[in-house]
Scaffold this active site. Structure first.
Site, PDB file in Angstrom:
ATOM      1  N   HIS A 183     -30.585  58.754  -8.924  1.00 23.46           N
ATOM      2  CA  HIS A 183     -30.372  57.358  -9.281  1.00 23.46           C
ATOM      3  C   HIS A 183     -30.831  56.467  -8.133  1.00 23.46           C
ATOM      4  O   HIS A 183     -30.853  56.903  -6.974  1.00 23.46           O
ATOM      5  CB  HIS A 183     -28.890  57.128  -9.577  1.00 23.46           C
ATOM      6  CG  HIS A 183     -28.564  55.764 -10.079  1.00 23.46           C
ATOM      7  ND1 HIS A 183     -28.211  54.727  -9.239  1.00 23.46           N
ATOM      8  CD2 HIS A 183     -28.553  55.250 -11.332  1.00 23.46           C
ATOM      9  CE1 HIS A 183     -27.981  53.640  -9.953  1.00 23.46           C
ATOM     10  NE2 HIS A 183     -28.178  53.934 -11.216  1.00 23.46           N
ATOM     11  N   THR A 185     -29.565  54.418  -6.332  1.00 22.07           N
ATOM     12  CA  THR A 185     -28.636  54.228  -5.218  1.00 22.07           C
ATOM     13  C   THR A 185     -28.578  55.429  -4.274  1.00 22.07           C
ATOM     14  O   THR A 185     -27.880  55.380  -3.266  1.00 22.07           O
ATOM     15  CB  THR A 185     -27.211  53.964  -5.743  1.00 22.07           C
ATOM     16  OG1 THR A 185     -26.825  55.058  -6.593  1.00 22.07           O
ATOM     17  CG2 THR A 185     -27.143  52.660  -6.514  1.00 22.07           C
ATOM     18  N   LYS A 186     -29.289  56.500  -4.605  1.00 24.48           N
ATOM     19  CA  LYS A 186     -29.221  57.722  -3.811  1.00 24.48           C
ATOM     20  C   LYS A 186     -30.287  57.722  -2.709  1.00 24.48           C
ATOM     21  O   LYS A 186     -31.153  56.864  -2.659  1.00 24.48           O
ATOM     22  CB  LYS A 186     -29.379  58.953  -4.714  1.00 24.48           C
ATOM     23  CG  LYS A 186     -28.343  59.042  -5.836  1.00 24.48           C
ATOM     24  CD  LYS A 186     -26.933  59.035  -5.299  1.00 24.48           C
ATOM     25  CE  LYS A 186     -25.886  59.297  -6.373  1.00 24.48           C
ATOM     26  NZ  LYS A 186     -25.697  58.194  -7.327  1.00 24.48           N
ATOM     27  N   ASN A 187     -30.221  58.713  -1.830  1.00 23.20           N
ATOM     28  CA  ASN A 187     -31.183  58.811  -0.725  1.00 23.20           C
ATOM     29  C   ASN A 187     -32.606  58.985  -1.236  1.00 23.20           C
ATOM     30  O   ASN A 187     -33.545  58.371  -0.729  1.00 23.20           O
ATOM     31  CB  ASN A 187     -30.832  59.990   0.176  1.00 23.20           C
ATOM     32  CG  ASN A 187     -29.480  59.859   0.842  1.00 23.20           C
ATOM     33  OD1 ASN A 187     -28.536  59.347   0.259  1.00 23.20           O
ATOM     34  ND2 ASN A 187     -29.365  60.336   2.074  1.00 23.20           N
TER      35      ASN A 187
END
Length: 376
Positions: A183, A185-187
């Site tokens: 997603h 928002t992930k790294n």
């Protein structure tokens, strides 16, 4: 307003997407899908990986693979995203929520065994903020009670656990199955996207079938069968090559992305240490057995009131910080079904945890300078 998150683009995403489109193969399970899956298998010691359209889908596949049925019980932390529970509720399972540790939002491994009954089928540890749960204890409990372990590694790419045997293992490679998220928002991101990690070989063949809508299509294209058909339940879990191409551009730059994020995390930790102590605010704690993948930097306030003041203060200075999960055991959907009593640490994190902005292009000193001028 300084955002909480800003997606980072390496520069090759559109190039690889154009390559996928020009190849004429964009429906999924093409070259970029195989590249991404091989990356996880080779770099993180996972036996078989399958890209999915989301981490939610990967968890749903895991629930199907272990044959969750109505009446089965699944133990997991209450302090997690709803997808962790939904994947098993959709198959009819009863969720048994465990409390968090006192020093970390991760599941309290010492609370698990007391929740096991004859109906328990699986344990789902969630590696919150990319920090490992105490996996030796969890795997030992699972082995003694003949249970499956499914790691929710949504936030845990490039994070590791060092067990009592002194062997460092990647999160997602320890349980029978695991799920990752890409997603935005992930790294490492692909907008939406996920991956199912399979560490128990007995699940590999069936996982491919479930992934391919319940057909043995993958076996057909490998020449293992002369025709393919409907052989099991399944769904449309595999993503398009466009998503896989975007993801490949990110995975190629994993080392650089991680280095920058870790530098931001360490700036927060080092420069806020004295300020936090003076304001009765806790900084993240890393257990000796866990590495840090810099997925998230959070603060633990000493009360809901202090957290509200802190969030308002940052917003007044054009910085968007946010709280996180609301305890699932007290959610409108599940509160009447929860039979585990009070979960004090889970509720404490629900009321007091604050996530600070953390993304590749961030200048953490902007946030740090604002915080250092305030007392709470």
């Amino acid at each position: 307003m300084l955002p909480f998150n800003k997606p980072y683009f390496t520069g090759n995403e559109t190039k690889y997407i154009e390559s996928a489109v020009s190849s004429g193969k964009i429906s999924g399970n093409g070259d970029y899908t195989k590249k991404c899956q091989s990356f996880f298998e080779q770099n993180f010691g996972i036996k078989k990986c399958l890209l999915t359209t989301s981490c939610t889908d990967a968890l749903e596949m895991a629930a199907i693979l272990i044959d969750i049925k109505p009446g089965d019980e699944v133990i997991m932390p209450s302090y997690t995203f709803v997808s962790t529970a939904n994947a098993f509720v959709l198959r009819g399972a009863t969720i048994v929520f465990a409390d968090s540790r006192k020093d970390h939002p991760n599941i309290d491994e010492n609370a698990i065994e007391g929740l096991i009954t004859s109906k328990t089928k699986a344990i789902v540890p969630v590696h919150y903020a990319g920090v490992a749960c105490e996996m030796d204890t969890i795997m030992d409990i699972a082995k003694r009670h003949n249970l499956y372990v499914i790691e929710d590694a949504a936030q845990a790419i490039d994070s590791y656990y060092t067990g009592k045997d002194n062997v460092k293992r990647a999160l997602g490679s320890i349980g029978h199955l695991a799920a990752f998220s890409f997603h935005e928002t992930k790294n490492i991101i692909s907008g939406e996207g996920g991956l199912l990690a399979i560490n128990d070989e007995k699940f590999i063949n069936r996982a491919e079938i479930i992934w391919e809508k319940g057909t043995n299509r993958s076996s057909f294209f490998r020449g293992e069968v002369d025709k393919y058909g409907w052989v099991d339940i399944g769904s449309s879990f595999l993503p398009s090559e466009i998503i896989a191409a975007f993801l490949w551009a990110q995975l190629e730059n994993l080392e650089q992305i991680q280095m920058v994020r870790k530098n931001h995390w360490e700036s927060y930790f080092d420069k806020l240490a004295t300020w936090a102590r003076e304001n009765r605010i806790e900084l993240p704690q890393l257990p000796d057995y866990a590495s840090n993948n810099a997925h998230m930097f959070y603060l633990i306030c000493d009360s809901l009131e202090q957290r509200t003041k802190l969030l308002d203060y940052l917003k007044q200075h054009d910085i968007l910080a946010v709280f996180h999960y609301i305890s699932l055991h007290e959610s409108p959907f599940y509160d009447k079904l929860h039979k585990g009593g009070v979960l004090p640490e889970t509720d404490r994190f629900t009321d007091t945890l604050v996530r600070l902005p953390l993304f590749y292009e961030l200048n953490p000193n902007v946030v740090i300078d604002v915080l250092l001028k305030a007392a709470f």
